[in-house]
Design an enzyme around this catalytic site. Structure first.
Site, PDB file in Angstrom:
ATOM      1  N   GLY A  68       0.694  -1.101   0.044  1.00 48.95           N
ATOM      2  CA  GLY A  68      -0.099   0.078   0.001  1.00 48.95           C
ATOM      3  C   GLY A  68       0.949   1.105  -0.042  1.00 48.95           C
ATOM      4  O   GLY A  68       1.761   1.386   0.782  1.00 48.95           O
ATOM      5  N   GLN A 217      -5.686  -8.954  -2.473  1.00 51.37           N
ATOM      6  CA  GLN A 217      -5.467  -7.707  -1.364  1.00 51.37           C
ATOM      7  C   GLN A 217      -6.959  -7.779  -1.026  1.00 51.37           C
ATOM      8  O   GLN A 217      -7.438  -7.142   0.175  1.00 51.37           O
ATOM      9  CB  GLN A 217      -4.910  -6.643  -1.739  1.00 51.37           C
ATOM     10  CG  GLN A 217      -3.392  -6.665  -2.007  1.00 51.37           C
ATOM     11  CD  GLN A 217      -2.906  -6.947  -3.538  1.00 51.37           C
ATOM     12  OE1 GLN A 217      -3.685  -7.922  -3.738  1.00 51.37           O
ATOM     13  NE2 GLN A 217      -1.835  -6.599  -3.760  1.00 51.37           N
ATOM     14  N   ASP A 258      -1.617   4.660  -6.100  1.00 48.90           N
ATOM     15  CA  ASP A 258      -0.351   4.424  -6.105  1.00 48.90           C
ATOM     16  C   ASP A 258       0.530   5.828  -6.380  1.00 48.90           C
ATOM     17  O   ASP A 258       1.623   6.101  -6.086  1.00 48.90           O
ATOM     18  CB  ASP A 258       0.317   3.310  -6.627  1.00 48.90           C
ATOM     19  CG  ASP A 258      -0.223   2.167  -5.749  1.00 48.90           C
ATOM     20  OD1 ASP A 258      -1.386   1.626  -6.039  1.00 48.90           O
ATOM     21  OD2 ASP A 258       0.652   1.548  -5.009  1.00 48.90           O
TER      22      ASP A 258
HETATM   23  O1  MRU Z   1       0.484  -4.081  -4.669  1.00 45.60           O
HETATM   24  P1  MRU Z   1      -0.148  -3.324  -3.446  1.00 45.60           P
HETATM   25  O2  MRU Z   1      -0.832  -4.143  -2.435  1.00 45.60           O
HETATM   26  O3  MRU Z   1       0.963  -2.459  -2.566  1.00 45.60           O
HETATM   27  O4  MRU Z   1      -1.046  -2.415  -4.277  1.00 45.60           O
HETATM   28  C1  MRU Z   1      -2.127  -1.424  -3.196  1.00 45.60           C
HETATM   29  C2  MRU Z   1      -2.723  -0.550  -4.055  1.00 45.60           C
HETATM   30  O5  MRU Z   1      -2.894  -0.644  -5.177  1.00 45.60           O
HETATM   31  C3  MRU Z   1      -3.767   0.326  -3.183  1.00 45.60           C
HETATM   32  O6  MRU Z   1      -4.828   0.670  -3.762  1.00 45.60           O
HETATM   33  C4  MRU Z   1      -2.735   1.775  -2.928  1.00 45.60           C
HETATM   34  O7  MRU Z   1      -1.265   1.422  -2.815  1.00 45.60           O
HETATM   35  C5  MRU Z   1      -3.354   2.740  -2.160  1.00 45.60           C
HETATM   36  S1  MRU Z   1      -3.294   2.123  -0.622  1.00 45.60           S
HETATM   37  C6  MRU Z   1      -3.808   3.507   0.576  1.00 45.60           C
END
Ligand code: MRU
Length: 369
Positions: A68, A217, A258
């Site tokens: 995240g 997730q 992200d």
């Molecule tokens: O691959 P991840 O689990 O790190 O991806 C996370 C996401 O895409 C979330 O939606 C994003 O980081 C926002 S977290 C507040």
């Protein structure tokens, strides 16, 4: 600064999720460690793991034990402190060179979430400012800055929730994708913060959670934390989102981000773009919730956002079992980009930006704080 003082970790109010171990926290003073909740084990096991080196933090981020965008940023900030700690006896210039090396190493860990590079830069700058006071004081300034980042992240996420809670319909349905919750931040989350605040204000609604292939997730993490907070949760296969949106059961979509380019194009977990397309087709508002640290105004548009491509076996193997023929090629981008014109609004700690325009984004950055 007195180089012998100890520096306590911040105490963070984690709201309705205080019963769960923190996503990440610094344990101890100047000789402390980073402790993370190992998200690869959830929901089956609630296990924590300690990281004592930058390498351990790199591994934890890379393997999504901590993940995240905001959480990755804060973890990297602490990782930089851990990596620089053995070099506190060097002269300031040599110490800064080491900080630079560790920072470059950590920045390369996952490319899409801009919070990582942003947090490394902030902690590096904290060291630079103290250069005339010696390396021990520079290192202390880094730890203080990492603590400030952790504290700020929790406060900002709460503000995002307060800014956007009224978008959540009482008696309606909300769809979210991936995990943009407390597990993706120091506390409260971004997209899910809206839900927590709305729930706290007495609104009752149903939350639909895309499972979020390939690493689930949504099913594993978002469902876990929403249930722990007492919300009404339903998990669906990613492929069911479009027909759900057509059904009228969902009044609003809220996702995290992200990286957001200067024009508002937004990178988020793979599959987000498909949800936005379906939401637009069925007239359902589509919101992104993110702190200002997730904007990258050095990039004109989403076409410039680097998209992490992960190992194919994350697609071809599910829970240790092969679900595709051995040797088949798999396509596994971890993120996609949703164009700004498909986003109804972006909820930040400075309010809701609607419509999403480059000028509006610039204005969000002119607001103080
Ligand atoms: O691959 P991840 O689990 O790190 O991806 C996370 C996401 O895409 C979330 O939606 C994003 O980081 C926002 S977290 C507040």
């Amino acid at each position: 600064m007195n180089a012998t003082t100890d520096i306590p970790a911040p105490r963070i109010d984690r709201g309705c999720l205080a019963a769960l171990p923190p996503t990440l926290e610094w344990v101890g003073g100047c000789d402390g460690l980073l402790r993370i909740l190992d998200q690869t084990q959830l929901p089956a096991r609630v296990e924590t793991r300690t990281c004592a080196t930058a390498e351990a933090v790199w591994e934890a981020i890379r393997s999504l034990r901590v993940r995240g965008a905001p959480a990755i940023g804060v973890a990297a900030a602490y990782g930089l402190c851990l990596g620089a700690r053995p070099f506190r006896t060097l002269a300031p210039a040599a110490f800064l060179a080491k900080v630079g090396e560790v920072g470059t190493y950590l920045r390369g860990c996952r490319p899409t979430a801009v919070n990582l590079a942003w947090a490394v830069r902030r902690v590096t700058e904290a060291a630079e400012i103290q250069a005339t006071h010696g390396s021990a004081a520079m290192w202390e300034a880094m730890l203080i800055e990492a603590h400030a980042l952790a504290e700020e992240d929790a406060a900002i996420c709460r503000q995002i929730g307060e800014a956007g809670a009224d978008l959540i319909p009482d008696g309606g349905g909300v769809l979210t994708h991936c995990n943009a919750g407390a597990l993706a931040t120091v506390a409260h989350g971004t997209a899910l913060s809206l839900l927590y605040v709305a729930h706290e204000r007495g609104r009752r609604f149903r939350v639909f959670v895309d499972e979020t292939r390939p690493l689930l997730q949504g099913a594993r993490l978002t469902a876990f934390e929403l249930l722990a907070a007492g919300l009404d949760v339903t998990v669906l296969c990613d492929g069911a989102a479009a027909s759900l949106l057509r059904s009228g059961s969902v009044q609003v979509v809220v996702v995290g981000a992200d990286r957001i380019a200067a024009n508002g194009d937004t990178a988020n977990k793979i599959g987000t773009y498909g949800v936005a397309l379906a939401a637009r087709q069925h007239g359902v508002p589509f919101y992104v919730a993110a702190p200002r640290s997730t904007f990258d105004r050095t990039l004109d548009s989403g076409a410039d956002i680097p998209i992490e491509e992960r190992a194919g076996d994350e697609v071809g193997v599910v829970c240790g079992t092969a679900v595709a023929p051995a040797g088949v090629r798999c396509y596994n981008p971890a993120f996609d980009v949703t164009p700004a014109e498909m986003i109804t609004g972006i909820v930040t700690e400075k309010g809701v930006l609607k419509p999403v325009t480059e000028a509006g984004i610039a204005e969000i950055f002119r607001r103080g704080g």
